[in-house]
Design a protein around this motif. Sequence first.
Motif, PDB file in Angstrom:
ATOM      1  N   GLU A 284      47.241  28.606  51.209  1.00  0.00           N
ATOM      2  CA  GLU A 284      46.373  29.608  51.815  1.00  0.00           C
ATOM      3  C   GLU A 284      44.931  29.151  51.729  1.00  0.00           C
ATOM      4  O   GLU A 284      44.503  28.619  50.715  1.00  0.00           O
ATOM      5  CB  GLU A 284      46.503  30.942  51.087  1.00  0.00           C
ATOM      6  CG  GLU A 284      47.816  31.624  51.332  1.00  0.00           C
ATOM      7  CD  GLU A 284      47.808  33.052  50.856  1.00  0.00           C
ATOM      8  OE1 GLU A 284      46.847  33.771  51.193  1.00  0.00           O
ATOM      9  OE2 GLU A 284      48.744  33.418  50.151  1.00  0.00           O
TER      10      GLU A 284
ATOM     11  N   ARG B  38      45.182  41.586  39.168  1.00  0.00           N
ATOM     12  CA  ARG B  38      45.946  42.464  40.061  1.00  0.00           C
ATOM     13  C   ARG B  38      45.064  43.074  41.046  1.00  0.00           C
ATOM     14  O   ARG B  38      44.526  43.314  41.788  1.00  0.00           O
ATOM     15  CB  ARG B  38      46.650  43.537  39.272  1.00  0.00           C
ATOM     16  CG  ARG B  38      47.646  42.923  38.351  1.00  0.00           C
ATOM     17  CD  ARG B  38      48.810  43.851  38.139  1.00  0.00           C
ATOM     18  NE  ARG B  38      49.765  43.129  37.317  1.00  0.00           N
ATOM     19  CZ  ARG B  38      50.954  42.798  37.709  1.00  0.00           C
ATOM     20  NH1 ARG B  38      51.372  43.131  38.880  1.00  0.00           N
ATOM     21  NH2 ARG B  38      51.763  42.154  36.922  1.00  0.00           N
TER      22      ARG B  38
ATOM     23  N   ALA C 204      50.475  37.203  50.218  1.00  0.00           N
ATOM     24  CA  ALA C 204      49.192  37.778  50.600  1.00  0.00           C
ATOM     25  C   ALA C 204      48.362  38.051  49.349  1.00  0.00           C
ATOM     26  O   ALA C 204      48.839  38.645  48.394  1.00  0.00           O
ATOM     27  CB  ALA C 204      49.414  39.057  51.374  1.00  0.00           C
ATOM     28  N   LEU C 205      47.145  37.580  49.359  1.00  0.00           N
ATOM     29  CA  LEU C 205      46.252  37.771  48.221  1.00  0.00           C
ATOM     30  C   LEU C 205      45.322  38.943  48.487  1.00  0.00           C
ATOM     31  O   LEU C 205      44.867  39.145  49.610  1.00  0.00           O
ATOM     32  CB  LEU C 205      45.423  36.504  47.986  1.00  0.00           C
ATOM     33  CG  LEU C 205      46.200  35.255  47.598  1.00  0.00           C
ATOM     34  CD1 LEU C 205      45.277  34.051  47.606  1.00  0.00           C
ATOM     35  CD2 LEU C 205      46.816  35.415  46.237  1.00  0.00           C
ATOM     36  N   SER C 206      45.031  39.697  47.441  1.00  0.00           N
ATOM     37  CA  SER C 206      44.092  40.806  47.575  1.00  0.00           C
ATOM     38  C   SER C 206      42.662  40.264  47.566  1.00  0.00           C
ATOM     39  O   SER C 206      42.418  39.107  47.215  1.00  0.00           O
ATOM     40  CB  SER C 206      44.292  41.805  46.442  1.00  0.00           C
ATOM     41  OG  SER C 206      43.885  41.233  45.217  1.00  0.00           O
ATOM     42  N   SER C 207      41.724  41.106  47.918  1.00  0.00           N
ATOM     43  CA  SER C 207      40.332  40.662  47.955  1.00  0.00           C
ATOM     44  C   SER C 207      39.815  40.322  46.563  1.00  0.00           C
ATOM     45  O   SER C 207      39.014  39.402  46.401  1.00  0.00           O
ATOM     46  CB  SER C 207      39.450  41.723  48.599  1.00  0.00           C
ATOM     47  OG  SER C 207      39.493  42.918  47.854  1.00  0.00           O
ATOM     48  N   SER C 208      40.275  41.031  45.539  1.00  0.00           N
ATOM     49  CA  SER C 208      39.840  40.707  44.174  1.00  0.00           C
ATOM     50  C   SER C 208      40.408  39.367  43.720  1.00  0.00           C
ATOM     51  O   SER C 208      39.739  38.611  43.011  1.00  0.00           O
ATOM     52  CB  SER C 208      40.232  41.817  43.195  1.00  0.00           C
ATOM     53  OG  SER C 208      41.634  41.939  43.122  1.00  0.00           O
ATOM     54  N   GLN C 209      41.622  39.054  44.127  1.00  0.00           N
ATOM     55  CA  GLN C 209      42.215  37.755  43.796  1.00  0.00           C
ATOM     56  C   GLN C 209      41.478  36.630  44.508  1.00  0.00           C
ATOM     57  O   GLN C 209      41.224  35.574  43.922  1.00  0.00           O
ATOM     58  CB  GLN C 209      43.697  37.737  44.163  1.00  0.00           C
ATOM     59  CG  GLN C 209      44.535  38.637  43.283  1.00  0.00           C
ATOM     60  CD  GLN C 209      45.954  38.769  43.783  1.00  0.00           C
ATOM     61  OE1 GLN C 209      46.235  38.644  44.977  1.00  0.00           O
ATOM     62  NE2 GLN C 209      46.861  39.042  42.864  1.00  0.00           N
ATOM     63  N   ILE C 210      41.100  36.840  45.750  1.00  0.00           N
ATOM     64  CA  ILE C 210      40.358  35.826  46.502  1.00  0.00           C
ATOM     65  C   ILE C 210      38.990  35.598  45.867  1.00  0.00           C
ATOM     66  O   ILE C 210      38.550  34.463  45.707  1.00  0.00           O
ATOM     67  CB  ILE C 210      40.241  36.223  47.985  1.00  0.00           C
ATOM     68  CG1 ILE C 210      41.616  36.128  48.648  1.00  0.00           C
ATOM     69  CG2 ILE C 210      39.231  35.349  48.710  1.00  0.00           C
ATOM     70  CD1 ILE C 210      41.666  36.636  50.058  1.00  0.00           C
ATOM     71  N   ARG C 211      38.315  36.675  45.479  1.00  0.00           N
ATOM     72  CA  ARG C 211      37.022  36.541  44.796  1.00  0.00           C
ATOM     73  C   ARG C 211      37.174  35.754  43.492  1.00  0.00           C
ATOM     74  O   ARG C 211      36.343  34.907  43.170  1.00  0.00           O
ATOM     75  CB  ARG C 211      36.433  37.920  44.490  1.00  0.00           C
ATOM     76  CG  ARG C 211      35.563  38.471  45.556  1.00  0.00           C
ATOM     77  CD  ARG C 211      34.706  39.641  45.076  1.00  0.00           C
ATOM     78  NE  ARG C 211      35.385  40.576  44.201  1.00  0.00           N
ATOM     79  CZ  ARG C 211      36.065  41.649  44.590  1.00  0.00           C
ATOM     80  NH1 ARG C 211      36.170  41.916  45.870  1.00  0.00           N
ATOM     81  NH2 ARG C 211      36.624  42.447  43.724  1.00  0.00           N
ATOM     82  N   TYR C 212      38.230  36.035  42.744  1.00  0.00           N
ATOM     83  CA  TYR C 212      38.476  35.334  41.488  1.00  0.00           C
ATOM     84  C   TYR C 212      38.714  33.840  41.739  1.00  0.00           C
ATOM     85  O   TYR C 212      38.151  32.990  41.047  1.00  0.00           O
ATOM     86  CB  TYR C 212      39.675  35.961  40.768  1.00  0.00           C
ATOM     87  CG  TYR C 212      40.057  35.260  39.503  1.00  0.00           C
ATOM     88  CD1 TYR C 212      39.244  35.331  38.373  1.00  0.00           C
ATOM     89  CD2 TYR C 212      41.224  34.514  39.420  1.00  0.00           C
ATOM     90  CE1 TYR C 212      39.589  34.687  37.198  1.00  0.00           C
ATOM     91  CE2 TYR C 212      41.572  33.871  38.257  1.00  0.00           C
ATOM     92  CZ  TYR C 212      40.755  33.957  37.152  1.00  0.00           C
ATOM     93  OH  TYR C 212      41.100  33.303  35.989  1.00  0.00           O
TER      94      TYR C 212
END
Length: 98
Positions: A73, A98, A2-10
């Motif tokens: 994903e 992170r 599962a990716l966090s929202s900050s990781q998805i934005r990156y």
Amino acid sequence: MALSSSQIRYLRSLAHDLSPVVLLGNKGATEAVVKELDQALGIHELVKVKLSGGDKDERQAQIDVLTSGTAAEKIHQIGHVVVLFRRNADEPKIALPR
């Protein structure tokens, strides 16, 4: 994973300048396309895919086949272009925040 929202934005920011690596034709998501996408994800980790024509449901079905067949994903989708990500466990190339 599962990716966090900050990781998805990156990842979306990294994918912005990418060109589609895999282009789906009239037959859609076949086994050969899934195999090719699997190899591309192993090399690049972050890949843009241009989906074949069709309505929204057909495109979603193609995305479902690609993500389930490669364990990737979906990061982002605009129209006929989708961005997929799969972490390379042996040699990660993208350092995620992170």
